[in-house]
Design a protein around this motif. Structure first.
Motif, mmCIF file in Angstrom:
data_model
loop_
_atom_site.group_PDB
_atom_site.id
_atom_site.type_symbol
_atom_site.label_atom_id
_atom_site.label_comp_id
_atom_site.label_asym_id
_atom_site.label_seq_id
_atom_site.Cartn_x
_atom_site.Cartn_y
_atom_site.Cartn_z
ATOM 1 N N GLU A 1 0.873 -1.171 0.000
ATOM 2 C CA GLU A 1 0.000 0.000 0.000
ATOM 3 C C GLU A 1 0.908 1.219 0.000
ATOM 4 O O GLU A 1 2.110 1.103 0.291
ATOM 5 C CB GLU A 1 -0.885 -0.013 1.254
ATOM 6 C CG GLU A 1 -0.058 -0.319 2.464
ATOM 7 C CD GLU A 1 -0.787 -0.163 3.785
ATOM 8 O OE1 GLU A 1 -1.640 0.705 3.902
ATOM 9 O OE2 GLU A 1 -0.423 -0.905 4.708
ATOM 10 N N PRO A 2 0.340 2.376 -0.295
ATOM 11 C CA PRO A 2 1.189 3.570 -0.283
ATOM 12 C C PRO A 2 1.754 3.802 1.114
ATOM 13 O O PRO A 2 1.063 3.597 2.112
ATOM 14 C CB PRO A 2 0.218 4.694 -0.657
ATOM 15 C CG PRO A 2 -0.945 4.020 -1.302
ATOM 16 C CD PRO A 2 -1.036 2.658 -0.700
ATOM 17 N N ILE A 3 3.006 4.208 1.176
ATOM 18 C CA ILE A 3 3.582 4.565 2.477
ATOM 19 C C ILE A 3 3.575 6.097 2.541
ATOM 20 O O ILE A 3 4.086 6.754 1.633
ATOM 21 C CB ILE A 3 4.981 3.946 2.704
ATOM 22 C CG1 ILE A 3 5.539 4.345 4.077
ATOM 23 C CG2 ILE A 3 5.972 4.263 1.598
ATOM 24 C CD1 ILE A 3 6.684 3.473 4.573
ATOM 25 N N PHE B 1 -2.744 -3.885 -17.856
ATOM 26 C CA PHE B 1 -3.272 -2.803 -17.020
ATOM 27 C C PHE B 1 -3.253 -3.250 -15.564
ATOM 28 O O PHE B 1 -3.838 -4.260 -15.201
ATOM 29 C CB PHE B 1 -4.690 -2.433 -17.462
ATOM 30 C CG PHE B 1 -5.340 -1.384 -16.581
ATOM 31 C CD1 PHE B 1 -4.613 -0.308 -16.088
ATOM 32 C CD2 PHE B 1 -6.686 -1.485 -16.247
ATOM 33 C CE1 PHE B 1 -5.207 0.650 -15.273
ATOM 34 C CE2 PHE B 1 -7.292 -0.529 -15.430
ATOM 35 C CZ PHE B 1 -6.538 0.536 -14.938
ATOM 36 N N THR B 2 -2.584 -2.436 -14.744
ATOM 37 C CA THR B 2 -2.366 -2.825 -13.351
ATOM 38 C C THR B 2 -3.579 -2.564 -12.460
ATOM 39 O O THR B 2 -3.668 -3.122 -11.368
ATOM 40 C CB THR B 2 -1.200 -2.014 -12.762
ATOM 41 O OG1 THR B 2 -1.586 -0.620 -12.748
ATOM 42 C CG2 THR B 2 0.076 -2.173 -13.570
ATOM 43 N N GLY B 3 -4.460 -1.659 -12.900
ATOM 44 C CA GLY B 3 -5.574 -1.252 -12.034
ATOM 45 C C GLY B 3 -5.195 -0.077 -11.152
ATOM 46 O O GLY B 3 -6.037 0.503 -10.482
ATOM 47 N N GLN C 1 5.373 7.281 -9.081
ATOM 48 C CA GLN C 1 4.727 7.325 -7.766
ATOM 49 C C GLN C 1 3.329 6.753 -7.944
ATOM 50 O O GLN C 1 2.556 7.219 -8.782
ATOM 51 C CB GLN C 1 4.628 8.767 -7.292
ATOM 52 C CG GLN C 1 3.792 8.919 -6.034
ATOM 53 C CD GLN C 1 4.541 9.671 -4.962
ATOM 54 O OE1 GLN C 1 5.175 10.664 -5.243
ATOM 55 N NE2 GLN C 1 4.462 9.186 -3.740
ATOM 56 N N ILE C 2 3.010 5.749 -7.134
ATOM 57 C CA ILE C 2 1.694 5.109 -7.254
ATOM 58 C C ILE C 2 0.656 6.008 -6.576
ATOM 59 O O ILE C 2 0.865 6.437 -5.442
ATOM 60 C CB ILE C 2 1.697 3.717 -6.584
ATOM 61 C CG1 ILE C 2 2.907 2.888 -7.043
ATOM 62 C CG2 ILE C 2 0.381 2.978 -6.801
ATOM 63 C CD1 ILE C 2 3.053 2.703 -8.526
ATOM 64 N N THR C 3 -0.446 6.270 -7.288
ATOM 65 C CA THR C 3 -1.450 7.168 -6.693
ATOM 66 C C THR C 3 -2.654 6.404 -6.145
ATOM 67 O O THR C 3 -3.499 6.995 -5.497
ATOM 68 C CB THR C 3 -1.918 8.210 -7.730
ATOM 69 O OG1 THR C 3 -2.241 7.528 -8.945
ATOM 70 C CG2 THR C 3 -0.825 9.223 -8.006
ATOM 71 N N ILE D 1 -10.215 -1.834 -2.656
ATOM 72 C CA ILE D 1 -9.649 -1.037 -1.581
ATOM 73 C C ILE D 1 -8.560 -1.853 -0.880
ATOM 74 O O ILE D 1 -8.434 -3.063 -1.094
ATOM 75 C CB ILE D 1 -10.727 -0.536 -0.582
ATOM 76 C CG1 ILE D 1 -11.498 -1.685 0.045
ATOM 77 C CG2 ILE D 1 -11.664 0.433 -1.273
ATOM 78 C CD1 ILE D 1 -12.473 -1.238 1.121
ATOM 79 N N ASN D 2 -7.810 -1.168 -0.055
ATOM 80 C CA ASN D 2 -6.637 -1.789 0.547
ATOM 81 C C ASN D 2 -6.673 -1.535 2.056
ATOM 82 O O ASN D 2 -6.357 -0.446 2.511
ATOM 83 C CB ASN D 2 -5.402 -1.135 -0.095
ATOM 84 C CG ASN D 2 -4.181 -1.972 0.091
ATOM 85 O OD1 ASN D 2 -3.975 -2.530 1.174
ATOM 86 N ND2 ASN D 2 -3.352 -2.056 -0.927
ATOM 87 N N ILE D 3 -7.126 -2.534 2.798
ATOM 88 C CA ILE D 3 -7.264 -2.368 4.247
ATOM 89 C C ILE D 3 -6.066 -3.028 4.922
ATOM 90 O O ILE D 3 -5.890 -4.243 4.809
ATOM 91 C CB ILE D 3 -8.587 -3.011 4.758
ATOM 92 C CG1 ILE D 3 -9.777 -2.416 4.007
ATOM 93 C CG2 ILE D 3 -8.723 -2.833 6.260
ATOM 94 C CD1 ILE D 3 -11.129 -3.005 4.391
#
Ligand code: PRX
Length: 697
Positions: A427-429, A538-540, A552-554, A561-563
């Motif tokens: 996940e984004p840091i 396509f990565t999504g 940079q991943i947005t 979602i990423n919990i």
């Protein structure tokens, strides 16, 4: 434990080892004492730095002089680059003939065709042959200070005994086997035992509910499940066997359940159940490896998409193993003798690639972390680093965010001088977490890599390392593509855009670690990854590319979602909520959460004649999600509304709901397509009232 090989096994092993290297290819070995300086914020270049010492296999490209040239050749001439790497780094029974045969328009991905090998031989036998007493696994059990070390020789023997047990009960090449275990040496041996006999494992994260387990086992048509009597986590018992008992009632393909013992507690053993260790004691400690084609299935791992049920992502033998091992070595600057620690659970792809396959293929000592970051106190990770002398530590931002809330003394009181590389994944840091990880944990001297990748990519695709010696690392940014990866950014309309820009992150050409299909549904594979932007994977995810060409991943562009680093489709949660007879409509949105990164917010509509009160239904809904999916999927908030905002064609306008809960209701954007615009005021009022009632929000 001494591994004794049968005569046939000896012959086979010898054959495998002899065929392993293509003779005659000169390799320039790494010059002694040369070390990459992984410092931050510098561009200095040492005149002694030698790209061929950095990657010995690159001696096959004598024209290559610099890191940049090596990276370029990996993208420009992938057949030569990957061909050499595969030949040099993997042990083959039969060399491959064709490096790749790929066509994104058909979702066709094939690597190293004609080649034959066995993944377990690559991960075990080759190291047993060279250094049998090297420690393969350090099992960091839940109870601190009770770690167990397992050598390569012992792991091979355990794997063979387990493999022979599976065979005895009819598991054959190509059969699917579910592994529902917490992090333990036997879980690793179970994965490798499947690989050894050519069975396909599907590890199901031990936090998933019985219903989730049923879904995966039935989709994969598993013949067997390997589990534990109980799991142990943060001092609590997890009733794994009981969950499996409940699940197998609805799994007609399962013929046997192998039960390992993590605790001394007795559990009910039924008709299908086989006590694993008892059977393994009786089994032969040697097992001939099955000879596998490069593109035979190695494992499948279920992951969430934006619609429908989780999909079984399929990875195959040679390409996956090569990519996992190469990224493990070069992203983390792994050197022989290092103690590598990835704290991920083996139920996720990170555990597959960087707890098991990557490190073991490289002959590393890999730590299996059974516990949690707060058990028995917030110093757990760093006390473990000191005790086990860990050199690389790879974890999730959610844990870092949790830990930085505590006093720094929880970190500083332990010696972390062995650490060289820190990694972040999943996940984004955020900047605060990155800085704390870098400064407090890494003492401003360790390399910190934010690594971007996915279940589908098999291994790390974008990461600040490897790179030219001393190249800068920008905080909280994945930055640079790995060898052979060609990231591109496209507009929503599918136009390729150059330079500094934001858009959809795609990858323009195949790499060996990428997924091959979705089990049982190749069309879904094509539709999900190759249809939106024809000619690209396509990565999504969305990404921003800076002027310097750094990525940079947005965040996700779909309804995933990423919990706490766990990927989940909002549709899955909605499906679970819809099970409630009094809830005809729901919409689930991800919203930013301080620790978890994201959390789920559920909007629900109730039937008018419901007999229950709202709080009762809210609690019922939460327990439905826990039992249908997993505890981590339970929405933090369940808000009852009269109606959901819909377009005239009946589509729920999630964008609007997202704006409401992120307090951006002053700018709701275009609402003209709404069926009835008054619904917005209604929802805003309900949300304000909910916020007042729950003053914590
Ligand atoms: O959205 C991206 C996010 O996690 C997704 C992949 O999840 P999964 O398949 O479960 O694999 C997780 C472990 C590799 C991606 O599509 N993601 C992963 N790493 C990062 C990330 N988002 C931002 N930064 C990262 N470093």
């Amino acid at each position: 434990m001494a591994a004794t090989l049968s005569e046939g096994g000896c012959r086979r092993l010898l054959q495998l080892l002899l065929l392993s290297r293509r003779p005659g290819l000169p390799l320039r070995r790494a010059a002694a004492g040369l070390k990459l300086q992984h410092s931050r914020g510098t561009h200095s270049r040492s005149s002694t730095w030698d790209v061929h010492a950095f990657m010995p296999e690159s001696a096959a490209f004598p024209q290559v002089r610099t890191y940049q040239e090596l990276l370029e050749i990996s993208v420009r001439d992938p057949d030569t680059f990957w061909g050499v790497l595969a030949r040099e780094r993997l042990r083959w029974v039969k060399p491959y003939q064709t490096v790749q045969d790929c066509d994104f328009s058909r979702g066709r991905v094939n690597w190293f065709l004609g080649g034959q090998l066995n993944v377990a031989v690559n991960c075990l036998d080759q190291h047993v042959h060279q250094s049998p007493d090297r420690v393969a696994l350090i099992w960091e059990r839940d109870e601190p200070g009770t770690e167990v070390k397992i050598t390569y020789r012992e792991l091979l023997e355990t794997t063979c005994r387990l493999a022979n047990t599976l065979k005895k009960y009819g598991v054959q090449k190509g059969d699917r086997v579910a592994i529902y275990m917490s992090v333990a040496p036997l879980a690793v041996a179970a994965m490798l035992a499947c690989a050894r006999i050519g069975a396909v494992h599907t590890v199901v994260f031990a936090g998933f509910s019985a219903i989730s387990l049923v879904g995966r086992v039935n989709d994969a048509k598993c013949k067997a499940i390997i589990t534990q009597n109980q799991g142990v986590r943060a001092g609590h018992i997890i009733e794994l066997k009981r969950i499996v008992d409940e699940a197998v009632k609805s799994c007609p393909t399962v013929k046997h359940v192998f039960v390992a013992h993590r605790t001394d507690n007795k559990v009910h053993m039924g008709n299908l159940d086989i006590p694993l260790e008892k059977e393994m004691d009786k089994a032969d400690p040697a097992c001939d490896p099955e000879i596998m084609n490069s593109e035979d299935m190695l494992f499948m791992l279920y992951t969430s998409g934006s619609t429908g049920q989780p999909k079984g992502i399929v990875h195959t033998q040679a390409g996956y193993l090569l990519y996992a091992s190469l990224t493990h070595k070069y992203v983390f600057d792994y050197k022989q003798g290092d103690i590598f620690c990835c704290v991920a659970d083996i139920g996720w792809i990170t555990g597959h690639s960087y707890v098991v396959y990557g490190p073991l293929c490289n002959g590393a000592t890999t730590v299996l972390f059974e516990s949690t970051p707060l058990y028995p106190n917030p110093g757990r990770y760093w006390e473990m680093v000191q005790r086990l002398k860990i050199n690389q530590f790879y974890g999730a931002p959610t844990a870092i965010r949790l830990l930085l809330k505590y006093e720094d003394s929880w970190v500083k009181k332990y010696d972390r001088s062995t650490l060289r590389t820190l990694g972040s994944v999943g996940e984004p840091i955020n900047h605060e977490a990155w800085e704390w990880f870098y400064k407090v944990v890494g003492e401003n001297r360790c390399t910190l890599v934010d690594t971007w990748w996915q279940t589908e990519t098999g291994g790390i695709c974008i990461s600040p390392r490897p790179s030219e010696e001393g190249a800068e690392i920008i905080p909280a940014m994945a930055m640079r593509p790995f060898f052979g990866i060609k990231p591109v950014i496209l507009t929503e309309e599918g136009r390729l855009i150059q330079g500094e820009v934001s858009g959809a992150l795609c990858i323009a050409q195949p790499w060996p670690g990428m997924a091959r299909t979705i089990y049982g549904d190749h069309q879904r594979f094509i539709d999900t990854y190759f249809k939106t932007f024809p000619g690209y994977y396509f990565t999504g995810d969305g990404a921003h590319r800076s002027q310097e060409g750094y990525y940079q991943i947005t965040g996700r562009m779909d309804d995933v979602i990423n919990i706490s680093g766990h990927r989940l489709g909002t549709a899955e949660i909605e499906d679970a909520l819809a099970e409630h007879p009094d809830v005809p409509e729901t919409a689930v949105i991800g919203f930013p959460h301080e620790i978890k990164g994201e959390a789920a917010f559920a909007f629900i509509v109730l039937k008018e004649d419901t007999a229950h009160t709202e709080p009762v239904i809210q609690e019922q809904l939460k327990s439905i999600v826990a039992s249908k999916i997993a505890k981590y999927a339970v929405p933090d908030h369940v808000l009852v509304v009269k109606r959901l905002p819909k377009t005239r064609s009946g589509k729920i306008m999630r964008r609007l709901l997202r704006k409401v809960i992120t307090d951006e209701s002053g700018d709701l954007g275009d609402t003209t397509t709404l069926d009835d615009p008054t619904v917005v005021t209604e929802i805003l009022e309900a949300f304000q009232k909910y916020k007042q009632d729950k003053s914590a929000m």
